[in-house]
Design a protein around this motif. Structure first.
Motif, mmCIF file in Angstrom:
data_model
loop_
_atom_site.group_PDB
_atom_site.id
_atom_site.type_symbol
_atom_site.label_atom_id
_atom_site.label_comp_id
_atom_site.label_asym_id
_atom_site.label_seq_id
_atom_site.Cartn_x
_atom_site.Cartn_y
_atom_site.Cartn_z
ATOM 1 N N GLN A 172 2.140 1.754 -3.495
ATOM 2 C CA GLN A 172 1.052 2.142 -4.404
ATOM 3 C C GLN A 172 0.668 3.615 -4.204
ATOM 4 O OE1 GLN A 172 -2.466 -0.365 -4.306
ATOM 5 N NE2 GLN A 172 -3.062 0.345 -6.355
ATOM 6 N N LEU B 164 0.825 -1.219 0.000
ATOM 7 C CA LEU B 164 0.000 0.000 0.000
ATOM 8 C C LEU B 164 0.851 1.258 0.000
ATOM 9 C CD1 LEU B 164 -2.973 -0.744 2.426
ATOM 10 C CD2 LEU B 164 -3.074 -0.215 -0.035
ATOM 11 N N THR C 10 -3.692 1.605 -12.872
ATOM 12 C CA THR C 10 -4.842 0.880 -12.304
ATOM 13 C C THR C 10 -4.360 -0.123 -11.255
ATOM 14 O OG1 THR C 10 -4.688 -0.934 -13.882
ATOM 15 C CG2 THR C 10 -5.989 0.992 -14.566
ATOM 16 N N ASP C 11 -5.300 -0.633 -10.449
ATOM 17 C CA ASP C 11 -4.950 -1.639 -9.434
ATOM 18 C C ASP C 11 -4.325 -2.881 -10.083
ATOM 19 O OD1 ASP C 11 -5.894 0.054 -7.538
ATOM 20 O OD2 ASP C 11 -7.703 -1.117 -7.049
ATOM 21 N N GLU C 12 -4.865 -3.272 -11.228
ATOM 22 C CA GLU C 12 -4.338 -4.469 -11.905
ATOM 23 C C GLU C 12 -2.905 -4.217 -12.382
ATOM 24 O OE1 GLU C 12 -7.360 -3.103 -12.558
ATOM 25 O OE2 GLU C 12 -8.388 -4.651 -11.362
ATOM 26 N N ASP D 119 -0.633 -4.288 -9.391
ATOM 27 C CA ASP D 119 -0.354 -5.670 -8.944
ATOM 28 C C ASP D 119 0.787 -6.270 -9.762
ATOM 29 O OD1 ASP D 119 -2.241 -5.644 -6.982
ATOM 30 O OD2 ASP D 119 -3.779 -6.722 -8.141
#
Lengths: 191, 191
Positions: free
Chosen positions: A8, A5, A18-20, A23
Protein backbone atom coordinates in the motif's frame (compact mmCIF):
# COMPACT_ATOMS: atom_id res chain seq x y z
CA UNK A 1 6.57 -4.35 7.65
CA UNK A 2 3.52 -6.44 6.94
CA UNK A 3 3.14 -7.35 3.24
CA UNK A 4 -0.13 -5.50 2.79
CA UNK A 5 1.14 -2.26 4.32
CA UNK A 6 4.37 -2.45 2.35
CA UNK A 7 2.47 -2.74 -0.94
CA UNK A 8 0.00 0.00 0.00
CA UNK A 9 2.81 2.33 0.96
CA UNK A 10 4.65 1.48 -2.28
CA UNK A 11 1.63 2.22 -4.50
CA UNK A 12 0.74 5.38 -2.55
CA UNK A 13 4.09 6.91 -3.56
CA UNK A 14 2.80 7.11 -7.16
CA UNK A 15 -0.99 6.83 -7.16
CA UNK A 16 -3.94 7.98 -5.04
CA UNK A 17 -6.22 5.14 -4.13
CA UNK A 18 -8.54 4.95 -1.14
CA UNK A 19 -8.24 2.29 1.59
CA UNK A 20 -11.34 0.55 0.23
CA UNK A 21 -9.96 0.52 -3.30
CA UNK A 22 -6.65 -0.80 -2.00
CA UNK A 23 -8.40 -3.61 -0.08
CA UNK A 24 -10.01 -4.65 -3.34
CA UNK A 25 -6.73 -4.37 -5.29
CA UNK A 26 -4.88 -6.34 -2.59
CA UNK A 27 -7.43 -9.15 -2.73
CA UNK A 28 -5.94 -10.02 -6.15
CA UNK A 29 -2.44 -10.59 -4.75
CA UNK A 30 -1.42 -13.99 -3.44
CA UNK A 31 1.27 -14.19 -0.73
CA UNK A 32 3.92 -16.85 -1.38
CA UNK A 33 6.80 -17.97 0.81
CA UNK A 34 10.00 -19.44 -0.60
CA UNK A 35 13.09 -20.99 0.94
CA UNK A 36 16.63 -19.96 -0.02
CA UNK A 37 17.52 -21.70 -3.30
CA UNK A 38 13.91 -22.32 -4.38
CA UNK A 39 13.05 -21.56 -7.98
CA UNK A 40 10.11 -19.33 -8.94
CA UNK A 41 10.45 -19.30 -12.75
CA UNK A 42 12.40 -21.81 -14.84
CA UNK A 43 13.42 -21.14 -18.45
CA UNK A 44 10.88 -22.90 -20.69
CA UNK A 45 7.97 -22.42 -18.22
CA UNK A 46 4.72 -20.69 -19.01
CA UNK A 47 4.70 -17.35 -17.12
CA UNK A 48 1.39 -16.11 -15.68
CA UNK A 49 2.44 -13.83 -12.81
CA UNK A 50 4.67 -11.04 -11.68
CA UNK A 51 6.08 -10.81 -8.16
CA UNK A 52 6.37 -7.96 -5.68
CA UNK A 53 9.16 -8.72 -3.20
CA UNK A 54 8.15 -8.28 0.47
CA UNK A 55 11.29 -9.68 2.09
CA UNK A 56 14.46 -11.45 1.01
CA UNK A 57 16.35 -11.26 -2.26
CA UNK A 58 15.69 -12.94 -5.61
CA UNK A 59 17.81 -13.10 -8.72
CA UNK A 60 16.69 -13.16 -12.36
CA UNK A 61 19.35 -14.87 -14.46
CA UNK A 62 20.10 -16.91 -17.52
CA UNK A 63 22.68 -19.49 -18.47
CA UNK A 64 24.27 -19.11 -21.89
CA UNK A 65 25.47 -21.78 -24.33
CA UNK A 66 28.82 -21.97 -22.54
CA UNK A 67 27.01 -22.66 -19.21
CA UNK A 68 28.01 -19.24 -17.97
CA UNK A 69 25.46 -17.51 -15.71
CA UNK A 70 24.47 -13.88 -16.23
CA UNK A 71 22.37 -12.04 -13.66
CA UNK A 72 19.86 -9.67 -15.18
CA UNK A 73 18.43 -8.31 -11.94
CA UNK A 74 18.58 -8.68 -8.18
CA UNK A 75 15.10 -8.13 -6.70
CA UNK A 76 14.92 -6.77 -3.16
CA UNK A 77 11.93 -5.62 -1.06
CA UNK A 78 9.53 -3.34 -3.02
CA UNK A 79 11.06 -4.42 -6.35
CA UNK A 80 8.95 -6.25 -8.92
CA UNK A 81 10.21 -9.13 -10.99
CA UNK A 82 9.11 -11.60 -13.64
CA UNK A 83 10.07 -12.65 -17.14
CA UNK A 84 8.13 -9.70 -18.57
CA UNK A 85 8.77 -10.65 -22.18
CA UNK A 86 7.21 -14.07 -21.60
CA UNK A 87 4.47 -12.60 -19.40
CA UNK A 88 3.26 -9.97 -21.88
CA UNK A 89 3.86 -11.91 -25.08
CA UNK A 90 2.52 -15.19 -23.67
CA UNK A 91 5.69 -17.00 -24.67
CA UNK A 92 7.84 -19.45 -22.68
CA UNK A 93 10.27 -18.06 -20.10
CA UNK A 94 13.80 -17.41 -21.38
CA UNK A 95 15.18 -16.55 -17.93
CA UNK A 96 15.11 -18.13 -14.48
CA UNK A 97 14.18 -16.54 -11.17
CA UNK A 98 15.22 -18.06 -7.84
CA UNK A 99 15.76 -17.08 -4.21
CA UNK A 100 19.15 -15.99 -2.88
CA UNK A 101 17.63 -15.90 0.64
CA UNK A 102 14.33 -17.02 2.16
CA UNK A 103 11.75 -14.74 0.62
CA UNK A 104 8.16 -13.57 0.84
CA UNK A 105 6.54 -12.27 -2.33
CA UNK A 106 3.11 -11.12 -3.47
CA UNK A 107 2.07 -12.71 -6.73
CA UNK A 108 -0.21 -10.90 -9.22
CA UNK A 109 -1.46 -12.62 -12.35
CA UNK A 110 -1.27 -10.98 -15.76
CA UNK A 111 -5.06 -11.16 -16.12
CA UNK A 112 -5.65 -9.55 -12.72
CA UNK A 113 -3.19 -6.74 -13.44
CA UNK A 114 -4.98 -5.94 -16.69
CA UNK A 115 -8.37 -6.14 -14.97
CA UNK A 116 -7.29 -3.78 -12.17
CA UNK A 117 -5.73 -1.35 -14.65
CA UNK A 118 -9.00 -1.25 -16.55
CA UNK A 119 -11.10 -0.80 -13.40
CA UNK A 120 -8.99 1.98 -11.85
CA UNK A 121 -7.28 4.77 -13.74
CA UNK A 122 -4.98 5.26 -10.75
CA UNK A 123 -3.86 1.62 -10.85
CA UNK A 124 -3.03 2.04 -14.55
CA UNK A 125 -1.13 5.19 -13.60
CA UNK A 126 0.82 3.28 -10.96
CA UNK A 127 1.79 0.50 -13.37
CA UNK A 128 2.80 2.99 -16.05
CA UNK A 129 5.22 4.62 -13.62
CA UNK A 130 6.43 1.30 -12.28
CA UNK A 131 7.24 0.20 -15.84
CA UNK A 132 8.86 3.57 -16.64
CA UNK A 133 11.23 3.05 -13.75
CA UNK A 134 12.03 -0.48 -14.88
CA UNK A 135 12.60 0.76 -18.44
CA UNK A 136 14.94 3.51 -17.31
CA UNK A 137 16.88 1.13 -15.03
CA UNK A 138 17.18 -1.34 -17.89
CA UNK A 139 18.44 1.32 -20.35
CA UNK A 140 20.93 2.52 -17.77
CA UNK A 141 22.19 -1.00 -17.23
CA UNK A 142 22.50 -1.52 -20.98
CA UNK A 143 24.51 1.68 -21.37
CA UNK A 144 26.65 0.67 -18.44
CA UNK A 145 27.22 -2.77 -19.92
CA UNK A 146 28.16 -1.37 -23.31
CA UNK A 147 30.51 1.12 -21.80
CA UNK A 148 32.26 -1.83 -20.25
CA UNK A 149 34.07 -0.03 -17.47
CA UNK A 150 33.88 -2.70 -14.76
CA UNK A 151 34.91 -0.39 -11.93
CA UNK A 152 32.08 2.07 -12.68
CA UNK A 153 29.59 -0.78 -13.09
CA UNK A 154 30.63 -2.14 -9.72
CA UNK A 155 30.19 1.23 -8.04
CA UNK A 156 26.79 1.73 -9.70
CA UNK A 157 25.72 -1.67 -8.42
CA UNK A 158 26.66 -0.82 -4.83
CA UNK A 159 24.91 2.55 -5.10
CA UNK A 160 21.76 0.84 -6.42
CA UNK A 161 21.76 -1.98 -3.87
CA UNK A 162 23.88 -0.96 -0.84
CA UNK A 163 22.67 -4.04 1.06
CA UNK A 164 24.07 -6.37 -1.56
CA UNK A 165 27.64 -6.16 -0.38
CA UNK A 166 26.88 -8.22 2.74
CA UNK A 167 23.87 -10.16 1.51
CA UNK A 168 24.99 -11.81 -1.70
CA UNK A 169 27.83 -14.29 -2.39
CA UNK A 170 30.63 -12.66 -4.36
CA UNK A 171 30.31 -15.02 -7.34
CA UNK A 172 26.75 -13.71 -7.89
CA UNK A 173 27.98 -10.12 -7.87
CA UNK A 174 30.58 -11.16 -10.46
CA UNK A 175 27.79 -12.78 -12.54
CA UNK A 176 25.83 -9.51 -12.44
CA UNK A 177 28.85 -7.51 -13.55
CA UNK A 178 29.77 -10.04 -16.23
CA UNK A 179 33.32 -10.46 -14.91
CA UNK A 180 35.34 -13.27 -13.38
CA UNK A 181 35.58 -13.66 -9.59
CA UNK A 182 39.27 -12.77 -9.83
CA UNK A 183 38.51 -9.41 -11.46
CA UNK A 184 35.89 -8.76 -8.80
CA UNK A 185 38.37 -9.58 -6.00
CA UNK A 186 40.72 -6.91 -7.33
CA UNK A 187 37.87 -4.39 -7.29
CA UNK A 188 36.96 -5.30 -3.70
CA UNK A 189 40.58 -4.91 -2.67
CA UNK A 190 40.70 -1.38 -4.11
CA UNK A 191 37.32 -0.32 -2.71
CA UNK B 1 1.13 8.31 -44.50
CA UNK B 2 0.33 11.70 -43.05
CA UNK B 3 1.80 12.23 -39.57
CA UNK B 4 -1.56 12.64 -37.87
CA UNK B 5 -3.04 9.46 -39.38
CA UNK B 6 0.10 7.48 -38.58
CA UNK B 7 -0.07 8.47 -34.90
CA UNK B 8 -3.82 7.86 -34.69
CA UNK B 9 -3.43 4.43 -36.25
CA UNK B 10 -0.50 3.67 -33.90
CA UNK B 11 -2.46 4.63 -30.76
CA UNK B 12 -5.61 2.86 -31.96
CA UNK B 13 -3.72 -0.47 -31.91
CA UNK B 14 -3.62 -0.26 -28.11
CA UNK B 15 -6.25 2.21 -26.89
CA UNK B 16 -9.80 3.25 -27.80
CA UNK B 17 -10.11 6.98 -28.22
CA UNK B 18 -12.68 8.83 -30.29
CA UNK B 19 -11.75 11.08 -33.24
CA UNK B 20 -12.58 14.14 -31.14
CA UNK B 21 -10.38 12.96 -28.29
CA UNK B 22 -7.57 12.20 -30.74
CA UNK B 23 -7.84 15.70 -32.28
CA UNK B 24 -7.35 17.11 -28.81
CA UNK B 25 -4.47 14.74 -28.02
CA UNK B 26 -2.82 15.51 -31.37
CA UNK B 27 -2.99 19.26 -30.73
CA UNK B 28 -0.27 18.69 -28.08
CA UNK B 29 2.20 17.23 -30.61
CA UNK B 30 4.54 19.49 -32.54
CA UNK B 31 5.76 18.37 -35.99
CA UNK B 32 9.49 18.84 -36.53
CA UNK B 33 11.57 18.29 -39.66
CA UNK B 34 15.25 17.42 -39.54
CA UNK B 35 17.95 17.00 -42.16
CA UNK B 36 20.27 14.00 -42.29
CA UNK B 37 23.03 14.48 -39.71
CA UNK B 38 21.08 16.99 -37.57
CA UNK B 39 21.16 16.50 -33.84
CA UNK B 40 18.00 16.34 -31.72
CA UNK B 41 19.46 15.68 -28.25
CA UNK B 42 23.07 16.30 -27.20
CA UNK B 43 24.59 14.76 -24.07
CA UNK B 44 24.49 17.43 -21.34
CA UNK B 45 21.27 19.04 -22.64
CA UNK B 46 18.09 19.50 -20.67
CA UNK B 47 15.50 17.05 -22.07
CA UNK B 48 11.86 18.16 -22.21
CA UNK B 49 10.36 16.05 -24.99
CA UNK B 50 9.97 12.64 -26.46
CA UNK B 51 9.73 11.99 -30.20
CA UNK B 52 7.45 9.83 -32.31
CA UNK B 53 9.14 9.06 -35.63
CA UNK B 54 6.95 9.70 -38.68
CA UNK B 55 9.57 9.16 -41.39
CA UNK B 56 13.30 8.58 -41.62
CA UNK B 57 15.64 6.95 -39.14
CA UNK B 58 17.24 8.30 -35.96
CA UNK B 59 19.91 6.84 -33.75
CA UNK B 60 20.31 7.14 -29.98
CA UNK B 61 23.97 6.70 -29.06
CA UNK B 62 26.73 7.55 -26.67
CA UNK B 63 30.45 7.99 -26.90
CA UNK B 64 32.52 6.38 -24.15
CA UNK B 65 35.78 7.52 -22.54
CA UNK B 66 37.77 5.89 -25.32
CA UNK B 67 35.78 7.90 -27.95
CA UNK B 68 34.08 4.70 -29.07
CA UNK B 69 30.46 5.07 -30.18
CA UNK B 70 27.74 2.70 -28.98
CA UNK B 71 24.27 2.74 -30.50
CA UNK B 72 21.52 2.16 -27.98
CA UNK B 73 18.60 2.29 -30.41
CA UNK B 74 17.70 2.92 -34.02
CA UNK B 75 14.33 4.70 -34.22
CA UNK B 76 12.24 4.10 -37.34
CA UNK B 77 8.66 5.19 -38.20
CA UNK B 78 6.18 4.57 -35.32
CA UNK B 79 9.05 4.15 -32.81
CA UNK B 80 9.39 6.56 -29.91
CA UNK B 81 12.69 7.89 -28.69
CA UNK B 82 14.20 10.24 -26.13
CA UNK B 83 16.68 10.13 -23.28
CA UNK B 84 13.97 8.74 -20.98
CA UNK B 85 16.17 8.72 -17.90
CA UNK B 86 16.85 12.46 -18.32
CA UNK B 87 13.24 13.15 -19.33
CA UNK B 88 11.61 11.48 -16.32
CA UNK B 89 14.25 12.31 -13.73
CA UNK B 90 14.75 15.88 -14.96
CA UNK B 91 18.48 15.34 -15.25
CA UNK B 92 20.85 16.25 -18.10
CA UNK B 93 20.99 13.97 -21.15
CA UNK B 94 23.62 11.24 -21.03
CA UNK B 95 23.02 10.13 -24.62
CA UNK B 96 22.77 11.81 -28.03
CA UNK B 97 20.07 11.45 -30.66
CA UNK B 98 20.64 12.43 -34.27
CA UNK B 99 19.29 11.73 -37.76
CA UNK B 100 20.71 9.00 -40.01
CA UNK B 101 18.40 10.23 -42.79
CA UNK B 102 16.12 13.25 -43.26
CA UNK B 103 13.37 12.76 -40.71
CA UNK B 104 9.96 13.98 -39.62
CA UNK B 105 9.02 13.54 -35.97
CA UNK B 106 6.18 14.52 -33.67
CA UNK B 107 7.42 16.04 -30.44
CA UNK B 108 5.48 15.65 -27.17
CA UNK B 109 6.58 17.43 -24.02
CA UNK B 110 6.86 15.62 -20.69
CA UNK B 111 4.29 17.98 -19.14
CA UNK B 112 1.80 17.41 -21.96
CA UNK B 113 2.18 13.64 -21.78
CA UNK B 114 1.46 13.70 -18.06
CA UNK B 115 -1.50 16.06 -18.59
CA UNK B 116 -2.99 13.84 -21.31
CA UNK B 117 -2.47 10.69 -19.23
CA UNK B 118 -4.34 12.35 -16.38
CA UNK B 119 -7.18 13.57 -18.59
CA UNK B 120 -7.77 10.28 -20.44
CA UNK B 121 -7.55 6.83 -18.90
CA UNK B 122 -7.11 5.40 -22.42
CA UNK B 123 -4.09 7.63 -23.07
CA UNK B 124 -2.54 6.41 -19.82
CA UNK B 125 -3.30 2.88 -21.00
CA UNK B 126 -1.58 3.55 -24.32
CA UNK B 127 1.56 4.92 -22.67
CA UNK B 128 1.70 2.02 -20.20
CA UNK B 129 1.74 -0.43 -23.09
CA UNK B 130 4.16 1.64 -25.11
CA UNK B 131 6.55 1.66 -22.16
CA UNK B 132 6.02 -2.06 -21.58
CA UNK B 133 7.14 -2.75 -25.11
CA UNK B 134 10.18 -0.52 -24.68
CA UNK B 135 11.02 -2.24 -21.40
CA UNK B 136 10.77 -5.70 -22.92
CA UNK B 137 12.87 -4.70 -25.96
CA UNK B 138 15.46 -3.20 -23.64
CA UNK B 139 15.62 -6.34 -21.46
CA UNK B 140 15.92 -8.49 -24.55
CA UNK B 141 18.75 -6.36 -25.87
CA UNK B 142 20.51 -6.53 -22.49
CA UNK B 143 20.24 -10.32 -22.42
CA UNK B 144 21.45 -10.44 -25.98
CA UNK B 145 24.38 -8.19 -25.17
CA UNK B 146 25.36 -10.23 -22.12
CA UNK B 147 25.12 -13.46 -24.03
CA UNK B 148 27.67 -11.94 -26.38
CA UNK B 149 27.04 -14.14 -29.40
CA UNK B 150 27.59 -11.61 -32.20
CA UNK B 151 26.05 -13.77 -34.92
CA UNK B 152 22.77 -14.13 -33.02
CA UNK B 153 22.76 -10.41 -32.15
CA UNK B 154 23.23 -9.59 -35.82
CA UNK B 155 20.36 -11.84 -36.86
CA UNK B 156 18.11 -10.41 -34.13
CA UNK B 157 18.89 -6.91 -35.37
CA UNK B 158 17.92 -7.74 -38.95
CA UNK B 159 14.73 -9.45 -37.77
CA UNK B 160 13.85 -6.37 -35.69
CA UNK B 161 14.69 -3.84 -38.39
CA UNK B 162 14.66 -5.56 -41.82
CA UNK B 163 14.97 -2.18 -43.57
CA UNK B 164 18.24 -1.43 -41.80
CA UNK B 165 20.38 -3.57 -44.04
CA UNK B 166 20.03 -1.14 -46.95
CA UNK B 167 19.34 2.05 -45.03
CA UNK B 168 22.18 2.36 -42.55
CA UNK B 169 25.96 2.57 -43.10
CA UNK B 170 27.71 -0.59 -41.98
CA UNK B 171 29.83 1.16 -39.34
CA UNK B 172 26.60 2.14 -37.52
CA UNK B 173 25.38 -1.45 -37.54
CA UNK B 174 28.76 -2.44 -36.07
CA UNK B 175 28.33 0.27 -33.39
CA UNK B 176 24.93 -1.19 -32.48
CA UNK B 177 26.33 -4.69 -32.21
CA UNK B 178 29.38 -3.50 -30.27
CA UNK B 179 31.83 -5.12 -32.71
CA UNK B 180 34.48 -3.89 -35.12
CA UNK B 181 33.66 -3.29 -38.79
CA UNK B 182 35.93 -6.21 -39.68
CA UNK B 183 33.91 -8.64 -37.54
CA UNK B 184 30.73 -7.30 -39.12
CA UNK B 185 32.13 -7.79 -42.64
CA UNK B 186 32.72 -11.46 -41.86
CA UNK B 187 29.10 -11.77 -40.71
CA UNK B 188 27.82 -10.08 -43.86
CA UNK B 189 29.92 -12.43 -45.98
CA UNK B 190 28.40 -15.48 -44.26
CA UNK B 191 24.83 -14.18 -44.38
Amino acid sequence: MEAKLLLQDHIAKTASITDEQFDYVYSHFKPLFFKKGQTIIISGDKVDCEYFVVSGCLKAFFINDEIKMYILQFAMPTWWTSDYSALYNQTKATINIDCITDAEVLCLSNDDREKLCKEFHQVEHFFRWRTNKGYIASQKRLLSFMNNNVKIRYEELLALYPQLYNLVPKHLIAAYLGVSRETLSRLYASH
